[in-house]
Design a protein around this motif. Structure first.
Motif, PDB file in Angstrom:
ATOM      1  N   GLU A   3     -33.848   4.261 -18.422  1.00  0.00           N
ATOM      2  CA  GLU A   3     -35.236   4.626 -18.113  1.00  0.00           C
ATOM      3  C   GLU A   3     -35.976   3.500 -17.402  1.00  0.00           C
ATOM      4  O   GLU A   3     -37.023   3.738 -16.790  1.00  0.00           O
ATOM      5  CB  GLU A   3     -35.991   4.992 -19.391  1.00  0.00           C
ATOM      6  N   LEU A   4     -35.444   2.287 -17.483  1.00  0.00           N
ATOM      7  CA  LEU A   4     -36.021   1.146 -16.766  1.00  0.00           C
ATOM      8  C   LEU A   4     -35.229   0.814 -15.508  1.00  0.00           C
ATOM      9  O   LEU A   4     -35.806   0.508 -14.468  1.00  0.00           O
ATOM     10  CB  LEU A   4     -36.064  -0.080 -17.680  1.00  0.00           C
ATOM     11  N   ALA A  61     -43.778  10.890 -17.219  1.00  0.00           N
ATOM     12  CA  ALA A  61     -42.993  10.875 -15.994  1.00  0.00           C
ATOM     13  C   ALA A  61     -41.523  10.735 -16.360  1.00  0.00           C
ATOM     14  O   ALA A  61     -41.179  10.252 -17.436  1.00  0.00           O
ATOM     15  CB  ALA A  61     -43.427   9.712 -15.098  1.00  0.00           C
ATOM     16  N   THR A  62     -40.649  11.180 -15.475  1.00  0.00           N
ATOM     17  CA  THR A  62     -39.217  11.054 -15.669  1.00  0.00           C
ATOM     18  C   THR A  62     -38.597  10.443 -14.424  1.00  0.00           C
ATOM     19  O   THR A  62     -39.211  10.413 -13.348  1.00  0.00           O
ATOM     20  CB  THR A  62     -38.562  12.425 -15.931  1.00  0.00           C
ATOM     21  N   THR A  81     -45.819   4.110 -15.110  1.00  0.00           N
ATOM     22  CA  THR A  81     -45.836   4.828 -16.381  1.00  0.00           C
ATOM     23  C   THR A  81     -44.467   4.794 -17.048  1.00  0.00           C
ATOM     24  O   THR A  81     -44.343   4.522 -18.247  1.00  0.00           O
ATOM     25  CB  THR A  81     -46.277   6.287 -16.164  1.00  0.00           C
ATOM     26  N   LEU A  82     -43.427   5.074 -16.269  1.00  0.00           N
ATOM     27  CA  LEU A  82     -42.077   5.059 -16.813  1.00  0.00           C
ATOM     28  C   LEU A  82     -41.738   3.712 -17.423  1.00  0.00           C
ATOM     29  O   LEU A  82     -41.204   3.621 -18.535  1.00  0.00           O
ATOM     30  CB  LEU A  82     -41.073   5.381 -15.698  1.00  0.00           C
ATOM     31  N   ARG A  86     -32.926  13.727 -20.319  1.00  0.00           N
ATOM     32  CA  ARG A  86     -34.368  13.655 -20.094  1.00  0.00           C
ATOM     33  C   ARG A  86     -35.083  13.437 -21.406  1.00  0.00           C
ATOM     34  O   ARG A  86     -34.911  14.178 -22.361  1.00  0.00           O
ATOM     35  CB  ARG A  86     -34.863  14.962 -19.449  1.00  0.00           C
ATOM     36  N   ARG A  87     -35.919  12.385 -21.455  1.00  0.00           N
ATOM     37  CA  ARG A  87     -36.701  12.078 -22.660  1.00  0.00           C
ATOM     38  C   ARG A  87     -38.136  11.837 -22.245  1.00  0.00           C
ATOM     39  O   ARG A  87     -38.425  10.902 -21.514  1.00  0.00           O
ATOM     40  CB  ARG A  87     -36.155  10.838 -23.370  1.00  0.00           C
ATOM     41  N   SER A  88     -39.042  12.686 -22.700  1.00  0.00           N
ATOM     42  CA  SER A  88     -40.442  12.549 -22.287  1.00  0.00           C
ATOM     43  C   SER A  88     -41.115  11.353 -22.933  1.00  0.00           C
ATOM     44  O   SER A  88     -42.016  10.758 -22.366  1.00  0.00           O
ATOM     45  CB  SER A  88     -41.223  13.828 -22.633  1.00  0.00           C
ATOM     46  N   VAL A  89     -40.671  10.987 -24.146  1.00  0.00           N
ATOM     47  CA  VAL A  89     -41.224   9.807 -24.813  1.00  0.00           C
ATOM     48  C   VAL A  89     -40.071   8.901 -25.198  1.00  0.00           C
ATOM     49  O   VAL A  89     -39.378   9.149 -26.177  1.00  0.00           O
ATOM     50  CB  VAL A  89     -42.024  10.187 -26.079  1.00  0.00           C
TER      51      VAL A  89
END
Length: 426
Positions: A238-239, A299-300, A347-348, A416-419
């Motif tokens: 995610e980073l 965001a994704t 945001t991500l 996919r992970r929203s949080v």
């Protein structure tokens, strides 16, 4: 009690409250004060940026030299950015940010005096930009990381989006004013107004209520902490994936201070008003795009990849526009695409990063987005000089589209992970 300060309705959760309004974060007094000061200061910052670019062109008449001046501003970030993020993780972010604003004001005041006296030559201008970049090594990660101490986690995506929107609203004013002032009075008044603008940030920082802040636990000094930050990014998709996109676009795409002066002067034969109009139109598009971004809950990587592809296509359209009015129309959409990409990336990375790593994550993001200009600005400037400004702009558009497509392919294998977990653990 102000309407913005009113509590959420009884029975509602923090997440529910965040969705009550596109500007929910502005209910928080500290964040509201912070954004007011930042918005005023950014007007002055962009006036200085436009004036420096125009002055560099006047002194050298060279796209390559303009790229060199722009690159000098970001060289310290490229070399020292990761260390700056570590310093932010170890110290009080509000105090550090107050110090950087004072130093910025001094730098702008020196530039004002030298410009008024007619003493600015290319080597001195490069040196002043190096000083500006050195201050930014600490300012950029402190400024962005402080947002997470002003709002709770549920409001953080909204706060980042509002930050981008209000900053771009200020950017709408700054370049337009700079174009008018440069045409009428020269560059010196732009530098003077920038000096004064830092007072707004300093006052807003001093007015923050410490008791209402959410301070992050400071990192304890130890060996290998910069390497640990880089390793943390590399093992966190995610980073890592957003970071790759940021680095590619930061080097080749986000070079508008170089490409737009060349496009407006060499292709469309417009003066400083044309350059100011191009920057103002982009900022107007960013403001319009910002009103859509603030409504996003998260965001994704996939949504960021799509925004990169669309943004790249719009830049290519601007590069191929046959006249200035059509170019400005395309740049309006480019501005909207820029805030969608930029805000989503921020945001991500802020919601995915563990709190004690946030300063380093933001600083490494800054190395790509801003420090990449050290390589990108001279490169794009040289392309513009050798093959024309349209080619320079096309390089950026194609790069953004290509990396977006590549990350779309890669992201298919990432759940996919929203949080993200790091955000839930705060």
């Amino acid at each position: 009690m102000s309407a913005l300060d009113r509590p959420a309705p009884a029975g509602s959760t923090n997440a529910d409250a965040a969705r009550l309004s596109s500007f929910a974060s502005l209910r928080i007094r500290n964040y509201r004060l912070y954004m007011l000061g930042q918005s005023i200061s950014v007007v002055g910052n962009w006036m200085q940026s436009i004036a420096v670019g125009w002055l560099a062109l006047q002194l050298t008449h060279s796209g390559t030299m303009l790229g060199l001046v722009t690159a000098a501003r970001y060289l310290p970030i490229l070399l020292l950015g990761a260390w700056g993020g570590l310093v932010v993780d170890r110290h009080d972010r509000r105090r550090l940010l107050t110090l950087t604003q004072v130093l910025f004001a001094v730098q702008a005041a020196v530039l004002t005096v030298l410009s008024w006296a007619g003493l600015v030559k290319l080597p001195l201008l490069v040196a002043i930009m190096l000083v500006l970049g050195a201050i930014n090594v600490f300012d950029s990660p402190a400024r962005q990381s402080l947002i997470s101490e002003l709002v709770d986690r549920e409001h953080l995506p909204n706060a980042i989006a509002i930050n981008s929107t209000l900053v771009n609203t200020a950017k709408l004013v700054g370049p337009g004013l700079a174009g008018i002032i440069i045409a009428a009075l020269g560059v010196t008044p732009c530098f003077a107004l920038d000096t004064l603008s830092f007072a707004a940030v300093i006052i807003s920082l001093l007015a923050l209520r410490q008791a209402e802040m959410r301070p992050t636990e400071r990192e304890v000094r130890a060996k290998g902490q910069i390497r640990a930050g880089i390793a943390y990014i590399c093992r966190t998709p995610e980073l890592l994936h957003p970071m790759i996109m940021v680095y590619v676009t930061g080097v080749l795409t986000w070079e508008f201070p170089v490409t737009l002066p060349l496009l407006t002067t060499s292709v469309f034969h417009a003066g400083p008003e044309g350059f100011g109009a191009a920057m103002a139109v982009m900022s107007a598009g960013a403001v319009l795009g910002g009103f859509m971004v603030v409504r996003r809950a998260h965001a994704t990587t996939r949504s960021l990849s799509v925004s990169a592809v669309i943004w790249g296509a719009l830049i290519c359209a601007a590069a191929l526009a046959p006249n200035l009015p059509l170019a400005l129309a395309a740049l309006l959409l480019v501005g909207s695409g820029s805030i969608t990409f930029n805000s989503s990336a921020k945001t991500l990375m802020q919601t995915s990063a563990a709190p004690q790593m946030r300063g380093r994550v933001v600083s490494i993001w800054t190395i790509g987005w801003m420090g990449g200009t050290v390589i990108g600005a001279p490169t794009v400037g040289a392309v513009g000089t050798a093959s024309g400004p349209r080619s320079a702009l096309l390089v950026g558009g194609l790069a953004a589209a290509a990396v977006g497509i590549a990350m779309l392919v890669v992201s298919r294998s990432v759940p996919r992970r929203s949080v993200p977990r790091a955000a839930r653990d705060q």
